[in-house]
Design an enzyme around this catalytic site. Structure first.
Site, PDB file in Angstrom:
ATOM      1  N   CYS A 130      -2.362   8.169   4.511  1.00 35.72           N
ATOM      2  CA  CYS A 130      -2.335   7.888   3.071  1.00 35.72           C
ATOM      3  C   CYS A 130      -3.662   8.241   2.435  1.00 35.72           C
ATOM      4  O   CYS A 130      -3.740   8.490   1.235  1.00 35.72           O
ATOM      5  CB  CYS A 130      -1.978   6.436   2.815  1.00 35.72           C
ATOM      6  SG  CYS A 130      -3.001   5.272   3.729  1.00 35.72           S
ATOM      7  N   GLU A 133       0.886  -1.178   0.000  1.00 31.43           N
ATOM      8  CA  GLU A 133       0.000   0.000   0.000  1.00 31.43           C
ATOM      9  C   GLU A 133       0.915   1.217   0.000  1.00 31.43           C
ATOM     10  O   GLU A 133       1.703   1.404   0.926  1.00 31.43           O
ATOM     11  CB  GLU A 133      -0.905  -0.029   1.236  1.00 31.43           C
ATOM     12  CG  GLU A 133      -2.084   0.935   1.120  1.00 31.43           C
ATOM     13  CD  GLU A 133      -1.735   2.341   1.558  1.00 31.43           C
ATOM     14  OE1 GLU A 133      -1.461   3.185   0.681  1.00 31.43           O
ATOM     15  OE2 GLU A 133      -1.720   2.580   2.769  1.00 31.43           O
TER      16      GLU A 133
END
Length: 1007
Positions: free
Chosen positions: A797, A763
């Site tokens: 994020c 990720e």
């Protein structure tokens, strides 16, 4: 009191009341008018009602005939066009013809009628109109309380404007009140007891930073602006009532009331009231505490008792957050509570001046009869109803009781629409007294029934359902269905105290040296890295031993030794360990949160929810491994038996980030462990102390030695070595795209002795955008964008780093956003009054400041906040004039820097949003059904949020992860995440022996 006799009197009085207003109905239900016809249709057709109220809500933003026609078309045509009333259908059918004069004319009629509906419930849009309406009400014999519309203040600037709005109306009213004669009194007080000027205030609107976690700061912020208003009211000889809003403000509101009532400057003045809501389960206790406080301080006060206006909101928020529902869940229960509290107030009428606020004739009659039985003087209670809502009720009340006060909102139509929607929702609900009494024509005897009897009858007709059956899968595993861990509820004082105590406890442990943990043993090294508090880098929380390549070899060897036994451990047994770990996290939630507050600068709620997400991963993956651990039959041909099952891939290297130091770390680690893969865990050097907590959790949970190995280390020394090691089969990584791509490159090269292709789960961040459409609700959009961009300093994020605003609403949005950004507090995360804290370390500080300078060159700085000199602080920065090609619009910053982009229309906004190499999260604020559907199709991100913030994905409910350069692999917290740690196998057996074939129930046979 003889309650049986009183109940008979209540029914008799109610019947007399109904007889006195026979044949009359509130204008909202009058079918002779446009409003009545539309509302009648809405009450008969739930789908239309939803569309109508949503259209009413967005109407003030539709400033052009084109936008109005488009929204009429979107809300009232299509498949549901047959289910709209005739007074709308013609306009809706014509609305597709944007150039049609007929369509525009009908659109204008619709707007005029809905705006007229809204104006029916407010006394004016400005002070001149308000005073004119108040004069008329006074002449008609009614008292009033004035409330200024506009509850959602997103900045201190708006709070100042809101305060000035009250000052303006008070100045205007002061000139008029001298000409007003007191109602039913020869003196200067209405009814001999109540000031003629009465004002109601919603306290949260006076302080934009109001929050449950900071009661003291919230009360101080509210007082700053409410106190001058109250001082002015007292000087005028008036009265003020402090309204009760959402539950999250209740504690601050009650404390505000006590502070103001006991203020030495005002303690002589008894005409200050507060509102309590009967639908809250806690109200009776609150009432008793207020009465005790009043007795102790010898300060009489007023109290308005309402049923409550936020039932749906409180119920949904509680259910989504995993909290007990704080309101009574049926109308009779609220009615019972109102009567019970009314009696308690009347029993203390020497202290409390009662303001009974209700349109319910049963409730009104109950108060009148209880007051009579208790010999309460008429001057100690009054009745209140909403302006424009229940004309027959107020008329009957005036005739019977004589003491009626109308709650009179005034102000701009924009917030007026929100008020209108809430009133419409209340009064078209199936259980609404006004609807039942004046629209549905329910029998008077039923309307006047004692709510206790109503409740018994309803329960008998629909007994409580048994708990939902556990699925066969969960029943077989012995587990209950998965539920997300509850959010932190800061309305509970113990939750706030838990943080204070935990932070002090954690701080007392600073100075320790933390070893590695390999094969069940603590291992020390001479290479140490200090972990410090980013709000004060001089405060070293601990020294962390660093692994080198030798320690990595030892950790992998320990994992290799542990692998065969853990691989062959039944899934149920592996799940047990994860569930024990979840219970440990839950028990230690404050402590685990406190480490994050001090080590990485997370705010209280951010830290607690990080721990909650970690618990969710443990609980969810425990259930998932049991599901996947059962061999599954494939096909159903006679004579063969095919089973698909999974085995763990092998040793997993988990390379974790610092921004979600427990949630993501435990998420990746627990997924591997659940599947039977031993783990070598490398935490970020910024959050290694939080990482050490995982050692303690897994040790206590009984995880076998070698299955989890804690190896903090310098990336330059052991990062590549761990990734490239031939014994590592899976690499789970969360971090920057640069490191993620390097891991993939290194993992792709087969090393000597390597027996398996490495699986990389990565990720890698995002450049997330939120689109603000021209019809967006800015009250919501501004608050949610602030949260998405600046909560935890934008170090997520999923954080919003680009806001793309459609041109027609651009200036209005920018004005509100910039003022909101100027209003928040910045400082150490351990102080709950601070909205934003420091970034995680000095290197992050340097990186973000460099991007602020890039932003200065590429656009125009709208906001650049000053920050504390000491600590890892960076200025909250908002920059406009950014185009898709700018670096600020393309590169992940990981800090509180927000780029504002202007798009000519919604389609261009989506194109801007999709114009980066990332595809992680995004959000849209729009009330256009067509645009929301377009976003679903075309806004290409892994997690898209409509009319909410872009952060805070929940395990199971919103599996998290993106594509393009945002990630490789499946979504964390989703049904296929564990498959990445597993290799599927299939075994096929020929079951036929010399023609004999066992037959299974689901075998296929050709007849």
């Amino acid at each position: 009191m003889d309650m049986q006799q009183i109940d008979q009197n209540i029914v008799a009085r109610g019947k007399e009341f109904f007889a006195s207003i026979k044949g009359e109905a509130p204008s909202i239900f009058n079918k002779g008018f446009w409003t009545g016809k539309v509302m009648d249709w809405a009450m008969q057709h739930e789908d239309f009602k939803v569309q109508l109220f949503r259209f009413v809500d967005v109407l003030p933003y539709l400033n052009t005939s084109d936008s109005l026609q488009r929204h009429i078309d979107e809300y009232f045509t299509g498949e549901g066009a047959g289910d709209i009333p005739a007074v709308l259908k013609w306009g809706a059918e014509k609305s597709g013809l944007f150039g049609s004069l007929a369509a525009k004319a009908m659109g204008k009629i619709i707007r005029t009628n809905i705006e007229g509906m809204a104006k029916q419930f407010i006394i004016g849009e400005n002070t001149k109109e308000a005073v004119k309406s108040l004069n008329k009400l006074r002449k008609d014999g009614f008292a009033f309380t004035v409330d200024l519309l506009g509850e959602a203040t997103v900045s201190e600037f708006e709070c100042d404007e809101y305060m000035q709005g009250y000052m303006d109306v008070l100045n205007a009213v002061e000139k008029e009140q001298k000409s007003w004669k007191a109602h039913n009194s020869s003196g200067d007080l209405d009814w001999g007891c109540a000031p003629k000027v009465n004002v109601s205030v919603k306290p949260s609107a006076f302080y934009s930073q109001s929050k449950a976690v900071d009661v003291a700061g919230t009360v101080s912020g509210m007082l700053k602006r409410i106190r001058p208003i109250y001082k002015r009211i007292v000087q005028m000889g008036g009265a003020m009532c402090i309204d009760m809003e959402q539950l999250k403000y209740k504690e601050a509101t009650l404390e505000l009331f006590k502070r103001l009532r006991s203020d030495p400057e005002f303690s002589h003045w008894p005409h200050l009231s507060v509102v309590l809501q009967a639908y809250l389960r806690s109200t009776e206790d609150d009432l008793k505490e207020l009465i005790a406080w009043g007795r102790e301080t010898k300060l009489p006060f007023g109290l308005r008792l309402v049923k409550g206006a936020y039932w749906d909101y409180e119920t949904v928020v509680a259910m989504q957050s995993g909290w007990p529902v704080p309101v009574w869940t049926s109308k009779p229960e609220s009615d019972i509570a109102h009567e019970r509290c009314s009696r308690l107030i009347l029993e203390n009428s020497d202290l409390v001046y009662f303001q009974c606020a209700s349109h319910n004739i049963r409730t009104i009659s109950a108060v009148m009869e209880m007051a009579k039985a208790l010999s309460v003087p008429e001057q100690r209670f009054e009745f209140q109803v909403l302006y424009g809502m229940a004309e027959p009720v107020r008329k009957g009340l005036k005739n019977v009781a004589g003491r009626v006060r109308l709650y009179c909102p005034y102000g701009d139509l924009l917030p007026g629409m929100a008020y209108l929607v809430r009133r419409l929702l209340e009064n078209t609900a199936n259980e609404s007294f006004l609807r039942q009494g004046f629209a549905d024509n329910v029998d008077v005897a039923q309307l006047m029934e004692n709510p206790s009897q109503t409740l018994e009858r309803e329960r008998a007709a629909a007994p409580c359902k048994a708990p939902a059956e556990v699925s066969a899968k969960d029943q077989a595993s012995g587990l209950t269905p998965f539920r997300n861990d509850p959010y932190v509820d800061f309305t509970i004082p113990a939750m706030r105290k838990g943080f204070v105590d935990a932070i002090a406890e954690v701080r007392a442990r600073k100075g320790r040296t933390y070893p590695l943990f390999i094969g069940g043993r603590e291992v020390t090294t001479s290479d140490l890295i200090p972990s410090y508090n980013p709000a004060d880098p001089d405060e070293v929380l601990g020294q962390v031993c660093q692994a080198g390549t030798a320690e990595v070899d030892d950790a992998i060897a320990a994992a290799e030794r542990a692998f065969p036994a853990w691989r062959d451990t039944p899934a149920e047994k592996r799940a047990e360990v994860l569930l024990k770990a979840a219970a440990i996290c839950r028990r230690r939630s404050f402590e685990l949160s406190a480490w994050q507050v001090l080590e990485v600068g997370k705010q209280w709620d951010q830290a607690y929810h990080d721990v909650g997400e970690a618990i969710d991963f443990l609980e969810y993956y425990a259930r998932e491994t049991i599901r996947l651990g059962k061999p599954r039959r494939m096909g159903n041909m006679p004579g063969e038996l095919n089973h698909l099952f999974y085995q763990p891939k092998g040793i997993a290297a988990v390379v974790a980030p610092w921004n979600f130091p427990l949630a993501i770390s435990l998420g990746m680690t627990s997924a591997a462990i659940a599947c039977g893969c031993p783990v070598v865990y490398k935490p970020s050097s910024i959050s290694s102390l939080v990482g050490w907590g995982m050692v303690e959790i897994f040790r206590e949970a009984g995880l076998p030695d070698g299955v989890f190995n804690y190896c903090p280390g310098r990336g330059s020394v052991m990062g590549d070595y761990l990734v490239e090691h031939p014994k590592v089969s899976v690499i789970a990584f969360t971090g920057s795209v640069e490191v993620g791509l390097r891991i993939q490159e290194k993992a792709a090269v087969v090393r000597p002795g390597q027996e398996q292709c490495k699986k990389v789960i990565a990720e890698m961040g995002g450049k997330n955008a939120i689109i603000v459409d021209d019809d967006a609700d800015l009250d919501e959009a501004v608050i949610q964008i602030m949260y998405s961009s600046f909560a935890f300093q934008g170090q997520k994020c999923s954080a919003c780093s680009r806001v793309i605003v459609v041109e027609p609403i651009y200036e209005r949005f920018i004005a509100r956003l910039t003022e909101a950004a100027k209003s928040i507090k910045i400082g150490p995360a351990e102080d709950p009054s601070n909205y934003m804290g420091p970034v995680a370390d000095l290197q992050q500080q340097k990186n973000v400041r460099e991007y602020v300078e890039i932003a200065r060159k590429e656009g125009r700085i709208l906001v650049e906040r000053e920050v504390p000199a000491k600590g890892c602080y960076v200025p909250l920065t908002i920059v406009e004039g950014i185009r898709p090609e700018h670096r600020i619009a393309q590169e992940e910053i990981f800090g509180p820097v927000l780029a504002v982009m202007k798009a000519k229309d919604f389609t261009e906004a989506i194109a801007f949003a999709n114009s980066t190499r990332f595809a992680l999260t995004g959000a849209v604020f729009s009330r256009s059904p067509r645009h929301l559907e377009q976003a679903r199709r075309e806004f290409r991100v892994g997690n898209l949020y409509l009319n909410r913030n872009s952060t805070g994905a929940l395990v199971y409910r919103q599996p998290f992860g993106g594509f393009k350069m945002s990630g490789v692999g499946s979504k964390a917290g989703g049904p296929d995440y564990l498959l990445q740690f597993l290799d599927p196998r299939c075994v096929s057996e020929n079951t036929m022996r010399r023609g004999f074939t066992p037959i299974a129930e689901d075998d296929e046979w050709i007849c």
